[in-house]
Design a protein around this motif. Structure first.
Motif, PDB file in Angstrom:
ATOM      1  N   ALA A  64     112.967  71.523  75.495  1.00 44.14           N
ATOM      2  CA  ALA A  64     113.311  71.806  76.892  1.00 44.14           C
ATOM      3  C   ALA A  64     112.060  71.811  77.770  1.00 44.14           C
ATOM      4  CB  ALA A  64     114.049  73.137  76.991  1.00 44.14           C
ATOM      5  N   VAL A  65     110.954  72.323  77.236  1.00 46.54           N
ATOM      6  CA  VAL A  65     109.709  72.337  78.008  1.00 46.54           C
ATOM      7  C   VAL A  65     109.114  70.941  78.099  1.00 46.54           C
ATOM      8  CG1 VAL A  65     107.382  73.283  78.167  1.00 46.54           C
ATOM      9  CG2 VAL A  65     109.227  74.718  77.333  1.00 46.54           C
ATOM     10  N   SER A  66     108.993  70.247  76.960  1.00 44.16           N
ATOM     11  CA  SER A  66     108.326  68.941  76.950  1.00 44.16           C
ATOM     12  C   SER A  66     109.064  67.910  77.797  1.00 44.16           C
ATOM     13  CB  SER A  66     108.172  68.434  75.513  1.00 44.16           C
ATOM     14  OG  SER A  66     109.422  68.282  74.879  1.00 44.16           O
ATOM     15  N   SER A  67     110.379  68.018  77.863  1.00 43.59           N
ATOM     16  CA  SER A  67     111.138  67.059  78.665  1.00 43.59           C
ATOM     17  C   SER A  67     110.897  67.248  80.160  1.00 43.59           C
ATOM     18  CB  SER A  67     112.640  67.178  78.357  1.00 43.59           C
ATOM     19  OG  SER A  67     113.139  68.453  78.731  1.00 43.59           O
ATOM     20  N   ASN A  68     110.349  68.394  80.526  1.00 45.09           N
ATOM     21  CA  ASN A  68     109.991  68.623  81.927  1.00 45.09           C
ATOM     22  C   ASN A  68     108.503  68.388  82.191  1.00 45.09           C
ATOM     23  OD1 ASN A  68     112.362  69.846  83.614  1.00 45.09           O
ATOM     24  ND2 ASN A  68     112.559  70.781  81.583  1.00 45.09           N
ATOM     25  N   LEU A 115     109.766  92.093  74.144  1.00 44.37           N
ATOM     26  CA  LEU A 115     109.912  92.248  72.703  1.00 44.37           C
ATOM     27  C   LEU A 115     108.915  91.366  71.956  1.00 44.37           C
ATOM     28  CD1 LEU A 115     113.795  92.210  72.384  1.00 44.37           C
ATOM     29  CD2 LEU A 115     112.278  94.185  72.101  1.00 44.37           C
ATOM     30  N   ALA A 116     108.575  90.240  72.577  1.00 45.91           N
ATOM     31  CA  ALA A 116     107.624  89.309  71.978  1.00 45.91           C
ATOM     32  C   ALA A 116     106.935  88.531  73.086  1.00 45.91           C
ATOM     33  CB  ALA A 116     108.338  88.348  71.021  1.00 45.91           C
ATOM     34  N   VAL A 117     105.679  88.175  72.851  1.00 39.74           N
ATOM     35  CA  VAL A 117     104.950  87.338  73.787  1.00 39.74           C
ATOM     36  C   VAL A 117     103.943  86.513  72.998  1.00 39.74           C
ATOM     37  CG1 VAL A 117     103.226  89.126  74.284  1.00 39.74           C
ATOM     38  CG2 VAL A 117     103.629  87.279  75.927  1.00 39.74           C
ATOM     39  N   GLN A 118     103.796  85.265  73.373  1.00 42.80           N
ATOM     40  CA  GLN A 118     102.907  84.387  72.623  1.00 42.80           C
ATOM     41  C   GLN A 118     102.367  83.295  73.531  1.00 42.80           C
ATOM     42  OE1 GLN A 118     102.156  84.731  69.180  1.00 42.80           O
ATOM     43  NE2 GLN A 118     100.563  83.230  69.653  1.00 42.80           N
ATOM     44  N   ALA A 119     101.067  83.048  73.444  1.00 40.44           N
ATOM     45  CA  ALA A 119     100.444  81.915  74.127  1.00 40.44           C
ATOM     46  C   ALA A 119      99.888  80.988  73.053  1.00 40.44           C
ATOM     47  CB  ALA A 119      99.321  82.383  75.047  1.00 40.44           C
ATOM     48  N   PHE A 120     100.148  79.704  73.172  1.00 40.53           N
ATOM     49  CA  PHE A 120      99.609  78.787  72.171  1.00 40.53           C
ATOM     50  C   PHE A 120      99.354  77.416  72.775  1.00 40.53           C
ATOM     51  CE2 PHE A 120     104.190  78.835  71.794  1.00 40.53           C
ATOM     52  CZ  PHE A 120     104.565  77.504  71.664  1.00 40.53           C
ATOM     53  N   LEU A 154     101.548  76.621  76.253  1.00 45.32           N
ATOM     54  CA  LEU A 154     102.778  77.363  76.501  1.00 45.32           C
ATOM     55  C   LEU A 154     102.538  78.860  76.400  1.00 45.32           C
ATOM     56  CD1 LEU A 154     105.212  75.235  74.279  1.00 45.32           C
ATOM     57  CD2 LEU A 154     104.547  74.849  76.655  1.00 45.32           C
ATOM     58  N   VAL A 155     103.136  79.598  77.310  1.00 44.97           N
ATOM     59  CA  VAL A 155     103.149  81.055  77.259  1.00 44.97           C
ATOM     60  C   VAL A 155     104.610  81.478  77.254  1.00 44.97           C
ATOM     61  CG1 VAL A 155     102.280  83.189  78.246  1.00 44.97           C
ATOM     62  CG2 VAL A 155     101.008  81.069  78.598  1.00 44.97           C
ATOM     63  N   PHE A 156     105.020  82.172  76.195  1.00 49.59           N
ATOM     64  CA  PHE A 156     106.436  82.443  75.911  1.00 49.59           C
ATOM     65  C   PHE A 156     106.644  83.949  75.806  1.00 49.59           C
ATOM     66  CE2 PHE A 156     109.125  83.658  72.300  1.00 49.59           C
ATOM     67  CZ  PHE A 156     110.350  83.115  72.637  1.00 49.59           C
ATOM     68  N   ALA A 157     107.772  84.428  76.347  1.00 48.65           N
ATOM     69  CA  ALA A 157     108.065  85.856  76.239  1.00 48.65           C
ATOM     70  C   ALA A 157     109.572  86.099  76.220  1.00 48.65           C
ATOM     71  CB  ALA A 157     107.430  86.625  77.393  1.00 48.65           C
ATOM     72  N   ILE A 158     109.973  87.130  75.492  1.00 44.31           N
ATOM     73  CA  ILE A 158     111.358  87.598  75.449  1.00 44.31           C
ATOM     74  C   ILE A 158     111.383  88.997  76.051  1.00 44.31           C
ATOM     75  CG2 ILE A 158     113.301  88.242  73.964  1.00 44.31           C
ATOM     76  CD1 ILE A 158     112.316  86.208  71.937  1.00 44.31           C
ATOM     77  N   PRO A 159     112.219  89.243  77.062  1.00 44.05           N
ATOM     78  CA  PRO A 159     112.192  90.532  77.757  1.00 44.05           C
ATOM     79  C   PRO A 159     112.800  91.662  76.940  1.00 44.05           C
ATOM     80  CG  PRO A 159     113.984  89.190  78.587  1.00 44.05           C
ATOM     81  CD  PRO A 159     113.215  88.317  77.632  1.00 44.05           C
ATOM     82  N   GLN A 160     112.373  92.857  77.260  1.00 43.88           N
ATOM     83  CA  GLN A 160     112.957  94.053  76.661  1.00 43.88           C
ATOM     84  C   GLN A 160     113.702  94.847  77.723  1.00 43.88           C
ATOM     85  OE1 GLN A 160     111.596  97.237  73.429  1.00 43.88           O
ATOM     86  NE2 GLN A 160     110.208  97.237  75.167  1.00 43.88           N
ATOM     87  N   GLY A 161     114.870  95.343  77.340  1.00 48.32           N
ATOM     88  CA  GLY A 161     115.633  96.186  78.249  1.00 48.32           C
ATOM     89  C   GLY A 161     116.063  95.444  79.500  1.00 48.32           C
ATOM     90  N   GLU A 162     115.829  96.048  80.648  1.00 48.10           N
ATOM     91  CA  GLU A 162     116.259  95.486  81.923  1.00 48.10           C
ATOM     92  C   GLU A 162     115.196  94.607  82.586  1.00 48.10           C
ATOM     93  OE1 GLU A 162     119.398  95.847  83.037  1.00 48.10           O
ATOM     94  OE2 GLU A 162     119.723  96.896  81.136  1.00 48.10           O
ATOM     95  N   THR A 163     114.111  94.361  81.891  1.00 46.07           N
ATOM     96  CA  THR A 163     113.035  93.549  82.467  1.00 46.07           C
ATOM     97  C   THR A 163     113.550  92.139  82.757  1.00 46.07           C
ATOM     98  OG1 THR A 163     111.399  94.767  81.159  1.00 46.07           O
ATOM     99  CG2 THR A 163     110.695  92.687  82.128  1.00 46.07           C
ATOM    100  N   THR A 164     113.251  91.637  83.928  1.00 45.58           N
ATOM    101  CA  THR A 164     113.701  90.296  84.293  1.00 45.58           C
ATOM    102  C   THR A 164     112.684  89.251  83.861  1.00 45.58           C
ATOM    103  OG1 THR A 164     112.631  90.326  86.469  1.00 45.58           O
ATOM    104  CG2 THR A 164     114.865  91.243  86.318  1.00 45.58           C
ATOM    105  N   LEU A 165     113.148  88.020  83.763  1.00 45.45           N
ATOM    106  CA  LEU A 165     112.246  86.924  83.437  1.00 45.45           C
ATOM    107  C   LEU A 165     111.204  86.747  84.537  1.00 45.45           C
ATOM    108  CD1 LEU A 165     114.684  84.219  81.969  1.00 45.45           C
ATOM    109  CD2 LEU A 165     113.446  86.052  80.786  1.00 45.45           C
ATOM    110  N   GLU A 166     111.604  86.956  85.757  1.00 50.18           N
ATOM    111  CA  GLU A 166     110.676  86.833  86.876  1.00 50.18           C
ATOM    112  C   GLU A 166     109.539  87.853  86.756  1.00 50.18           C
ATOM    113  OE1 GLU A 166     110.668  86.824  91.788  1.00 50.18           O
ATOM    114  OE2 GLU A 166     112.520  87.222  90.681  1.00 50.18           O
ATOM    115  N   THR A 167     109.883  89.053  86.313  1.00 47.28           N
ATOM    116  CA  THR A 167     108.854  90.081  86.124  1.00 47.28           C
ATOM    117  C   THR A 167     107.866  89.662  85.039  1.00 47.28           C
ATOM    118  OG1 THR A 167     110.307  91.880  86.838  1.00 47.28           O
ATOM    119  CG2 THR A 167     108.437  92.474  85.437  1.00 47.28           C
ATOM    120  N   LEU A 168     108.379  89.142  83.957  1.00 46.44           N
ATOM    121  CA  LEU A 168     107.506  88.677  82.882  1.00 46.44           C
ATOM    122  C   LEU A 168     106.587  87.561  83.376  1.00 46.44           C
ATOM    123  CD1 LEU A 168     109.826  88.591  79.730  1.00 46.44           C
ATOM    124  CD2 LEU A 168     108.063  90.276  80.316  1.00 46.44           C
ATOM    125  N   ASN A 169     107.147  86.635  84.142  1.00 56.46           N
ATOM    126  CA  ASN A 169     106.330  85.539  84.675  1.00 56.46           C
ATOM    127  C   ASN A 169     105.194  86.082  85.549  1.00 56.46           C
ATOM    128  OD1 ASN A 169     108.036  83.731  83.426  1.00 56.46           O
ATOM    129  ND2 ASN A 169     109.228  83.295  85.274  1.00 56.46           N
TER     130      ASN A 169
END
Length: 441
Positions: free
Chosen positions: A165-169, A310-315, A326-341
């Motif tokens: 999904a990332v590489s195709s963009n 819950l998880a975050v990774q840069a590689f 790529l910098v990847f993260a999975i939110p915990q609780g009510e955290t939004t994706l926008e907040t993680l970004n």
């Protein structure tokens, strides 16, 4: 013919857990263009025979994807002198192990044997190169194997389609936009003649490197290599002219859906330089700084302290033509994706703005040198490094020189590279959502 032997030397690696002896090797070319690299190591009675072909997922035949990965499977089917289905049996019954893997840029086959079975390993790899049986039955069999692998690792695996999904963009024109494993409809639509043409084009001695490493006698090994590989005909020179990508100058927002997940993820993706560039090494260090270990910046902030992820990774996904960061993260609780970004960008912005501390920089240097030691701590690891250094980087001695690249990196380099490649207007922001969310859109 080149006959180059690196005299032994011992370099103390600062911060590493021991000494790394410079890797000695001999390299030369056969008349058919096959490049040969030999490394003698008599510390244990084992030997690795390996062949790396300069063909990967980006090398598409008639616009069809997945051929290189498909051949990784197909070339274990059998040869004129190895019965169908007997390859693994021959290896294991002679005390060996073997495997293969394919990237977007190369395909690698190897065997590890007791050293008294060196000739067997050379014969088997010469058979793979010279006498493979490519028939419809084998193609159909391996097509089903590849389909099952795709279902297991991609289609039915949580977050299995995220990289695609990332590489195709990130890529519009270059074949890196397509998955290494390919699209099943491409393989289904391919003819036997197309598979044969693919083999004839790419699986030729002048598009490969043979590495033999371990408990060997150099002169005897050379004689065996000439006997088994010398008669293989040289192929046409492989030329590549992939389309170039225009720079990304404005943030790309994308969304993808996955039926196998319940928690969403966010990815910040950046197009970066080829792995032959020093900047790619710098990006590896930035990845370690951001997310390698519990004390890394992103993990400590988002997972440990703020409990937002819950998880975050840069590689740094290193590739021959372009890389992907790529910098990847999975939110915990009510955290939004926008907040993680926002939080992830804040840490990347600090690297762009300020020099990292001397203490953190020394940790990165120590880690790089320790990784270097570990990558060449076994005969099999050395064989892989020698093959990659020659075939992909064009310099076999990179196996000994690479550590000096890391040692040459400065804190100023880290800041410069972050400013050059890791800006908000140069990225893809991907929302990777559960399939159920698609119906709500």
């Amino acid at each position: 013919m080149i006959n180059k032997i690196k005299l032994s030397a011992c370099a103390l690696l600062l911060g590493a857990t021991g000494f790394a002896q410079e890797v000695e090797f001999t390299e030369y070319d056969l008349d058919n263009g096959l490049h040969v690299v030999l490394h003698q190591d008599k510390t244990a009675p084992v030997v690795t025979t390996s062949v790396m072909y300069h063909v990967g997922g980006k090398d598409q035949q008639n616009g069809k994807t997945g051929f290189a990965h498909f051949f990784e499977h197909l070339l274990f089917e059998g040869t004129e002198n190895i019965p169908n289905g007997k390859w693994f049996e021959i290896v294991s019954s002679n005390g060996g192990s073997n495997n293969a893997n394919t990237s977007n840029d190369r395909t690698y086959y190897y065997e590890i044997f007791p050293s008294n079975n060196l000739e067997l390993g050379l014969w088997m790899e010469s058979e793979r190169m010279m006498h493979p049986i490519i028939k419809q039955k084998g193609v159909d069999t391996q097509n089903e194997v590849v389909k099952e692998e795709r279902r297991l690792r991609v289609d039915n695996s949580p977050y299995g389609n995220l990289l695609q999904a990332v590489s195709s963009n990130l890529f519009v024109n270059h074949p890196y936009k397509d998955p290494n494993i390919g699209y099943m409809e491409d393989l289904d639509a391919s003819t036997l003649e197309e598979f044969k043409q693919y083999f004839d084009k790419y699986y030729v001695p002048n598009n490969a490197v043979l590495v033999v490493a371990g408990d060997i006698d150099i002169s005897k090994t050379k004689k065996m290599i000439e006997d088994y590989f010398g008669p293989i005909p040289k192929g046409e020179a492989v030329t590549r002219d992939f389309p170039k990508e225009d720079p990304i100058t404005q943030q790309i927002n994308a969304t993808a859906y996955d039926a196998n997940i319940q928690l969403p993820a966010t990815v910040l993706g950046y197009r970066t330089p080829a792995f032959t560039q020093k900047d790619s090494y710098v990006l590896n260090m930035i990845s370690n700084y951001l997310s390698d270990g519990n004390s890394s910046k992103l993990y400590k902030k988002l997972v440990d302290e703020q409990k937002q992820a819950l998880a975050v990774q840069a590689f740094n996904l290193e590739q021959e033509d372009y890389g992907m960061y790529l910098v990847f993260a999975i939110p915990q609780g009510e955290t939004t994706l926008e907040t993680l970004n926002t939080e992830m960008e804040e840490e990347i912005a600090k690297i762009r703005t300020d020099l990292i501390s001397e203490k953190n920089f020394q940790k990165l240097q120590n880690k790089a040198e320790n990784n270097y030691v570990n990558s060449n701590s076994s005969v099999a690891g050395i064989a892989n490094s020698l093959a990659s250094s020659y075939l992909l980087y064009g310099n076999t001695d990179l196996i000994n020189e690479e550590i000096n690249i890391y040692r040459s990196i400065t804190r100023e380099d880290i800041k410069r590279v972050a400013n050059e490649y890791l800006n908000p207007n140069q990225r893809v922001v991907l929302e990777y959502l559960p399939k159920a969310e698609e119906a709500k859109q």
